[in-house]
Motif scaffolding. Structure first.
Motif, PDB file in Angstrom:
ATOM      1  N   LYS A  67       0.856  -1.191   0.000  1.00  0.00           N
ATOM      2  CA  LYS A  67       0.000   0.000   0.000  1.00  0.00           C
ATOM      3  C   LYS A  67       0.890   1.238   0.000  1.00  0.00           C
ATOM      4  N   GLY A  68       0.593   2.189  -0.885  1.00  0.00           N
ATOM      5  CA  GLY A  68       1.425   3.381  -0.986  1.00  0.00           C
ATOM      6  C   GLY A  68       2.829   3.012  -1.402  1.00  0.00           C
ATOM      7  N   ASP A  69       3.828   3.606  -0.748  1.00  0.00           N
ATOM      8  CA  ASP A  69       5.216   3.303  -1.123  1.00  0.00           C
ATOM      9  C   ASP A  69       5.725   2.017  -0.458  1.00  0.00           C
ATOM     10  N   GLY A  70       4.926   1.453   0.414  1.00  0.00           N
ATOM     11  CA  GLY A  70       5.288   0.178   1.031  1.00  0.00           C
ATOM     12  C   GLY A  70       6.498   0.215   1.926  1.00  0.00           C
ATOM     13  N   ALA A  71       6.914   1.415   2.365  1.00  0.00           N
ATOM     14  CA  ALA A  71       8.171   1.556   3.098  1.00  0.00           C
ATOM     15  C   ALA A  71       8.148   0.850   4.454  1.00  0.00           C
ATOM     16  N   ARG A  72       7.034   0.917   5.140  1.00  0.00           N
ATOM     17  CA  ARG A  72       6.928   0.267   6.447  1.00  0.00           C
ATOM     18  C   ARG A  72       6.496  -1.192   6.241  1.00  0.00           C
ATOM     19  N   LYS A  73       6.987  -2.078   7.079  1.00  0.00           N
ATOM     20  CA  LYS A  73       6.728  -3.504   6.837  1.00  0.00           C
ATOM     21  C   LYS A  73       6.238  -4.204   8.101  1.00  0.00           C
ATOM     22  N   MET A  74       5.365  -5.166   7.876  1.00  0.00           N
ATOM     23  CA  MET A  74       4.882  -6.013   8.952  1.00  0.00           C
ATOM     24  C   MET A  74       4.531  -7.388   8.384  1.00  0.00           C
ATOM     25  N   ALA A  75       4.553  -8.394   9.220  1.00  0.00           N
ATOM     26  CA  ALA A  75       4.184  -9.756   8.807  1.00  0.00           C
ATOM     27  C   ALA A  75       3.109 -10.257   9.761  1.00  0.00           C
ATOM     28  N   VAL A  76       2.137 -10.992   9.210  1.00  0.00           N
ATOM     29  CA  VAL A  76       1.014 -11.468  10.009  1.00  0.00           C
ATOM     30  C   VAL A  76       0.754 -12.943   9.712  1.00  0.00           C
ATOM     31  N   PHE A  77       0.589 -13.727  10.756  1.00  0.00           N
ATOM     32  CA  PHE A  77       0.127 -15.109  10.616  1.00  0.00           C
ATOM     33  C   PHE A  77      -1.395 -15.079  10.731  1.00  0.00           C
ATOM     34  N   GLU A  78      -2.087 -15.571   9.677  1.00  0.00           N
ATOM     35  CA  GLU A  78      -3.544 -15.480   9.651  1.00  0.00           C
ATOM     36  C   GLU A  78      -4.194 -16.774   9.164  1.00  0.00           C
ATOM     37  N   ASP A  79      -5.339 -17.067   9.742  1.00  0.00           N
ATOM     38  CA  ASP A  79      -6.178 -18.171   9.280  1.00  0.00           C
ATOM     39  C   ASP A  79      -7.335 -17.563   8.488  1.00  0.00           C
ATOM     40  N   CYS A 108     -10.430 -16.814  10.581  1.00  0.00           N
ATOM     41  CA  CYS A 108     -10.201 -16.099  11.845  1.00  0.00           C
ATOM     42  C   CYS A 108     -10.983 -14.790  11.881  1.00  0.00           C
ATOM     43  N   GLY A 109     -11.935 -14.705  12.804  1.00  0.00           N
ATOM     44  CA  GLY A 109     -12.751 -13.496  12.914  1.00  0.00           C
ATOM     45  C   GLY A 109     -11.949 -12.269  13.295  1.00  0.00           C
ATOM     46  N   TYR A 110     -10.994 -12.429  14.203  1.00  0.00           N
ATOM     47  CA  TYR A 110     -10.175 -11.281  14.613  1.00  0.00           C
ATOM     48  C   TYR A 110      -9.226 -10.860  13.501  1.00  0.00           C
ATOM     49  N   LEU A 134      -0.019 -17.535   5.465  1.00  0.00           N
ATOM     50  CA  LEU A 134      -1.256 -18.300   5.586  1.00  0.00           C
ATOM     51  C   LEU A 134      -1.036 -19.413   6.607  1.00  0.00           C
ATOM     52  N   PHE A 135      -1.904 -19.439   7.614  1.00  0.00           N
ATOM     53  CA  PHE A 135      -1.688 -20.294   8.781  1.00  0.00           C
ATOM     54  C   PHE A 135      -3.005 -20.972   9.154  1.00  0.00           C
ATOM     55  N   PRO A 136      -3.442 -21.946   8.343  1.00  0.00           N
ATOM     56  CA  PRO A 136      -4.762 -22.559   8.511  1.00  0.00           C
ATOM     57  C   PRO A 136      -4.818 -23.560   9.662  1.00  0.00           C
ATOM     58  N   ILE A 137      -5.389 -23.137  10.795  1.00  0.00           N
ATOM     59  CA  ILE A 137      -5.415 -23.995  11.983  1.00  0.00           C
ATOM     60  C   ILE A 137      -6.793 -24.067  12.642  1.00  0.00           C
ATOM     61  N   THR A 176      -4.200 -16.764  15.959  1.00  0.00           N
ATOM     62  CA  THR A 176      -4.152 -15.749  14.916  1.00  0.00           C
ATOM     63  C   THR A 176      -5.106 -14.606  15.260  1.00  0.00           C
ATOM     64  N   PRO A 177      -4.763 -13.385  14.821  1.00  0.00           N
ATOM     65  CA  PRO A 177      -3.527 -13.015  14.128  1.00  0.00           C
ATOM     66  C   PRO A 177      -2.343 -12.894  15.093  1.00  0.00           C
ATOM     67  N   ALA A 178      -1.151 -13.146  14.570  1.00  0.00           N
ATOM     68  CA  ALA A 178       0.096 -12.897  15.283  1.00  0.00           C
ATOM     69  C   ALA A 178       0.913 -11.977  14.386  1.00  0.00           C
TER      70      ALA A 178
END
Length: 253
Positions: A130-142, A145-147, A167-170, A226-228
C-alpha cells in the motif's frame, strides 16, 4: 632476604617478576572458586529444569534466577512461570516490581518474543503493498479467523505499508482449502483481501504451496493463535489491535 646488593636495573626486573608471579598466583587462586560457583549455579538451574520437566511433562526452554525472593523464571516456549530452587510449586501470573510498578513478566515476554524481521522467509507469504510500502509487517492469519478479518478493516486505513501474510490454517476444516486457493490464485493479494474484507470466496485452485512450512515456522515462533503480528523493530503483538497501535509499531525503529 635483603636485596641491597643488587644493582638498580636488576632489582627493578626482579621486583616486576615477583609481582607478576604474585598476580598470576592470585588470579589462579580466584579462578578455581569462580569456576566452581559457576558449575554449582549451572547444576542448580539444570535441577530446576529437570524437576519441572518431570512434574509437568513439558519442554523447558530456559531457566534463570530472578531478583525476587529466590524465585526462578522458567520459560516454556513463549510463556513464563516461576518456581523456587526445589521446584516445589509453579506460579503462573504476572510478577510486578512493587517499587517501580514495572510488569516484569510482560517485559520479559516481550523480550523473548522479539524476532529478527530480516530472518523471516517472506517469499512464503502473500504480499500486499500500500502506498510506497516503506513500512513492513508480517502477520500469521487463518482464513476463518474473525479477529483477522477485524484486523483487515484496520489495515485498510493504513498507508505506505507492506503486509506479508503467512497463511496459517489452523482453525476450521476448510481453512486449508481456502488458504491453498488463495496461494494458488494469480493475484494472491486481491483474492485474500476480497475474502477477508468482503467475504468473496476464493476460487478453487491447487498448486504447490509453502503452507506446511508456514505451520512449522509458526510453531518455531510459538504462534499460538491468529492473528500474530511481527514488526521490523522486532516487536510482536498477538491478536487484534487498532490502526493507531499498528501505526505506532510500524513507525518504531
Amino acid at each position: 632476604m635483603r636485596l641491597t646488593w643488587m644493582k638498580a636495573p636488576i632489582l627493578r626486573q626482579y621486583r616486576r617478576a615477583v609481582m607478576a608471579g604474585l598476580l598470576a598466583l592470585s588470579a589462579g587462586g580466584l579462578a578455581v572458586p569462580a569456576a566452581q560457583a559457576q558449575t554449582a549455579d549451572n547444576a542448580k538451574l539444570q535441577s530446576v529444569r529437570d524437576a519441572i520437566n518431570k512434574a509437568f511433562d513439558v519442554e523447558v526452554t530456559q531457566v534463570r534466577p530472578t531478583d525476587y525472593a529466590n524465585l526462578y523464571e522458567v520459560q516454556l516456549g513463549g510463556n513464563i512461570v516461576y518456581t523456587n530452587e526445589k521446584a516445589e510449586f509453579v506460579l503462573a501470573g504476572n510478577l510486578v516490581d512493587a517499587k517501580t510498578k514495572r510488569d516484569v513478566t510482560t517485559d520479559r515476554i516481550d523480550e523473548i518474543s522479539k524476532v529478527d524481521f530480516s530472518t523471516l522467509p517472506l517469499a512464503q507469504a502473500v504480499k500486499l503493498v500500500k502506498g510506497d510500502g516503506a513500512r513492513k509487517m508480517a502477520v500469521f492469519e487463518d482464513p476463518n479467523c474473525g479477529y483477522c478479518k477485524k484486523l483487515h478493516k484496520e489495515l485498510a486505513t493504513l498507508d505506505n505499508v507492506t503486509v506479508y501474510t503467512f497463511l496459517f490454517p489452523i482453525l476450521a476444516p476448510d481453512s486449508m482449502t481456502k488458504a491453498t486457493s488463495v496461494w494458488c490464485a494469480k493475484d494472491q493479494a486481491t483474492v485474500w483481501t476480497d475474502w477477508m474484507n468482503k467475504g468473496v470466496v476464493p476460487p478453487d485452485a491447487s498448486c504447490e504451496t509453502p503452507i506446511e512450512k508456514n505451520l512449522a515456522l509458526g510453531q518455531k515462533l510459538a504462534v499460538q493463535g491468529t492473528p500474530a503480528i511481527f514488526f521490523e523493530s522486532g516487536n510482536r503483538v498477538n491478536g487484534y489491535v487498532p490502526a493507531a497501535r499498528l501505526n505506532q509499531e510500524l513507525d518504531r525503529k
